[in-house]
Design a protein around this motif. Structure first.
Motif, PDB file in Angstrom:
ATOM      1  N   LEU A   1      -4.406  10.865 -28.765  1.00 59.26           N
ATOM      2  CA  LEU A   1      -4.245  10.345 -30.122  1.00 59.26           C
ATOM      3  C   LEU A   1      -2.863  10.693 -30.689  1.00 59.26           C
ATOM      4  N   ALA A   2      -2.415  11.928 -30.444  1.00 55.91           N
ATOM      5  CA  ALA A   2      -1.077  12.319 -30.911  1.00 55.91           C
ATOM      6  C   ALA A   2       0.002  11.490 -30.224  1.00 55.91           C
TER       7      ALA A   2
ATOM      8  N   GLY B   1       0.081   8.160 -31.820  1.00 56.97           N
ATOM      9  CA  GLY B   1       0.785   8.273 -33.092  1.00 56.97           C
ATOM     10  C   GLY B   1       2.295   8.306 -32.893  1.00 56.97           C
TER      11      GLY B   1
ATOM     12  N   ALA C   1       3.456   4.825 -31.838  1.00 56.13           N
ATOM     13  CA  ALA C   1       3.364   3.889 -32.958  1.00 56.13           C
ATOM     14  C   ALA C   1       4.492   4.117 -33.956  1.00 56.13           C
ATOM     15  N   ALA C   2       4.730   5.379 -34.329  1.00 56.07           N
ATOM     16  CA  ALA C   2       5.797   5.687 -35.287  1.00 56.07           C
ATOM     17  C   ALA C   2       7.156   5.270 -34.738  1.00 56.07           C
TER      18      ALA C   2
ATOM     19  N   ALA D   1       7.487  11.843 -38.837  1.00 55.95           N
ATOM     20  CA  ALA D   1       6.157  11.721 -38.235  1.00 55.95           C
ATOM     21  C   ALA D   1       6.251  11.836 -36.718  1.00 55.95           C
TER      22      ALA D   1
ATOM     23  N   PHE E   1       4.376  14.537 -34.301  1.00 48.72           N
ATOM     24  CA  PHE E   1       3.411  14.124 -33.285  1.00 48.72           C
ATOM     25  C   PHE E   1       3.768  14.705 -31.913  1.00 48.72           C
TER      26      PHE E   1
ATOM     27  N   THR F   1       1.163  17.259 -29.277  1.00 48.22           N
ATOM     28  CA  THR F   1       0.621  17.073 -27.922  1.00 48.22           C
ATOM     29  C   THR F   1       0.578  18.407 -27.181  1.00 48.22           C
TER      30      THR F   1
END
Length: 346
Positions: free
Chosen positions: A55-56, A59, A62-63, A242, A246, A250
């Protein structure tokens, strides 16, 4: 003969990465820091933590993709988000497999985007967007990590033996980070004067030096237009922050999975000091050199080297798999096969 040299260079780089990576793992083993039992246990029993690593990573990707897309649009390149995300995913995958090949990663991102966009002056603006994207990413990482190092120093969390080194390195990280974050948003009049002098008074002159000067002036003009949109700065800086958070997350979750937790503040402060693993060919696919470097850096903050190595190995394995799948997804997202034909920046 030149073709043979060009073909041989990647092979030599891969061979060097492999040798350095294996040698680093041997050194870690000799030092007693290479314990694979926590790594295996983490994969067997740390399912929820591995899920959080993924998930990290999502993120982070995506960022980074949103920031890159915003930059391409800010520089006047009409590109779809899926194409910008695809270029970013492919570049991230290559960077994960070939640490130290930073230039290759950016050239690949540029090539993918050049194959999905067209228009007068696009290549020059695209190269500028790629450069600014990298500068903002590294700047946020250094600034956040340096500030975390200062906090740990102020709270007395650093041992006396390494307090001076941590303070000096954190100060350097903050200065470099803030300078990098500010660079795209502040005018550089001295550089503009040099470019104007190189371009000369005659716009019709055809010398190589004159053309380079005029090209630099066009890029500086593009930067001026970019800076005029002040509303973009906050969003880009927020996305960079962000991504900078992230990334250490991890490793934080990986350490939890191995059963040897590491404080997030320590991970955040140590990440900028491991930047050599990004810039130098320290191992193939992120194994070997990065773990050896992390063992030494985290020791400055009082972390147990064996625990750091185990967490880094688990993190790198999960991230490598995720980045590889992301690269495959990026290739699938491309509307057509990208063109890598060489061309001059316009």
């Amino acid at each position: 003969m030149n073709a043979d040299r060009t073909t041989g260079r990647p092979v030599l780089r891969l061979a060097a990465m492999t040798v350095i990576g294996i040698a680093s793992l041997v050194i870690l083993h000799r030092l007693g820091y290479l314990d694979l039992a926590p790594v295996g246990s983490g994969f067997r029993r740390g399912g929820p933590w591995i899920g959080l690593i993924v998930l990290a990573l999502i993120g982070l990707l995506a960022a980074s993709a949103v920031r890159f897309h915003r930059l391409t649009r800010a520089f006047g390149i009409p590109v779809r988000f899926r194409d910008a995300a695809a270029a970013n995913l492919i570049g991230q995958a290559v960077g994960q497999w070939l640490p130290g090949s930073l230039a290759l990663t950016e050239v690949l991102r540029f090539g993918v985007m050049a194959g999905t966009s067209a228009g007068p002056g696009t290549r020059g603006r695209l190269g500028l967007a790629v450069a600014v994207d990298r500068i903002l990413g590294l700047g946020a990482m250094f600034a956040a990590g340096g500030l975390a190092g200062f906090v740990l120093f102020a709270l007395g969390k650093i041992g006396r033996g390494s307090a001076v080194a941590v303070f000096a390195l954190s100060a350097a990280a903050v200065v470099l980070g803030l300078a990098a974050l500010a660079a795209p948003f502040r005018p550089n009049r001295r550089l503009a004067r040099l470019a104007q002098r190189a371009a000369g008074p005659d716009p019709a002159s055809s010398g190589l030096f004159r053309r380079a000067g005029r090209g630099a002036l066009r890029l500086l003009k593009t930067l001026e237009e970019f800076r005029a949109g002040r509303h973009r700065a906050f969003g880009l800086l927020l996305l960079s922050l962000a991504a900078a958070l992230f990334n250490p997350l991890t490793l934080f979750f990986a350490a939890r999975a191995t059963g040897f937790p590491l404080p997030f503040s320590v991970i955040l402060a140590a990440v900028p000091l491991t930047a050599a693993a990004i810039l130098l060919p320290t191992g193939l696919a992120g194994f070997g050199g990065p773990q050896l470097l992390a063992a030494g850096v985290f020791a400055l903050f009082g972390a147990e080297p064996a625990a750091v190595v185990a967490a880094c190995l688990l993190q790198n394995t999960v991230v490598l798999a995720g980045q590889t799948l992301g690269g495959a997804l990026g290739w699938a997202l491309l509307s057509r096969r990208p063109s890598f034909k060489p061309g001059r920046l316009q």
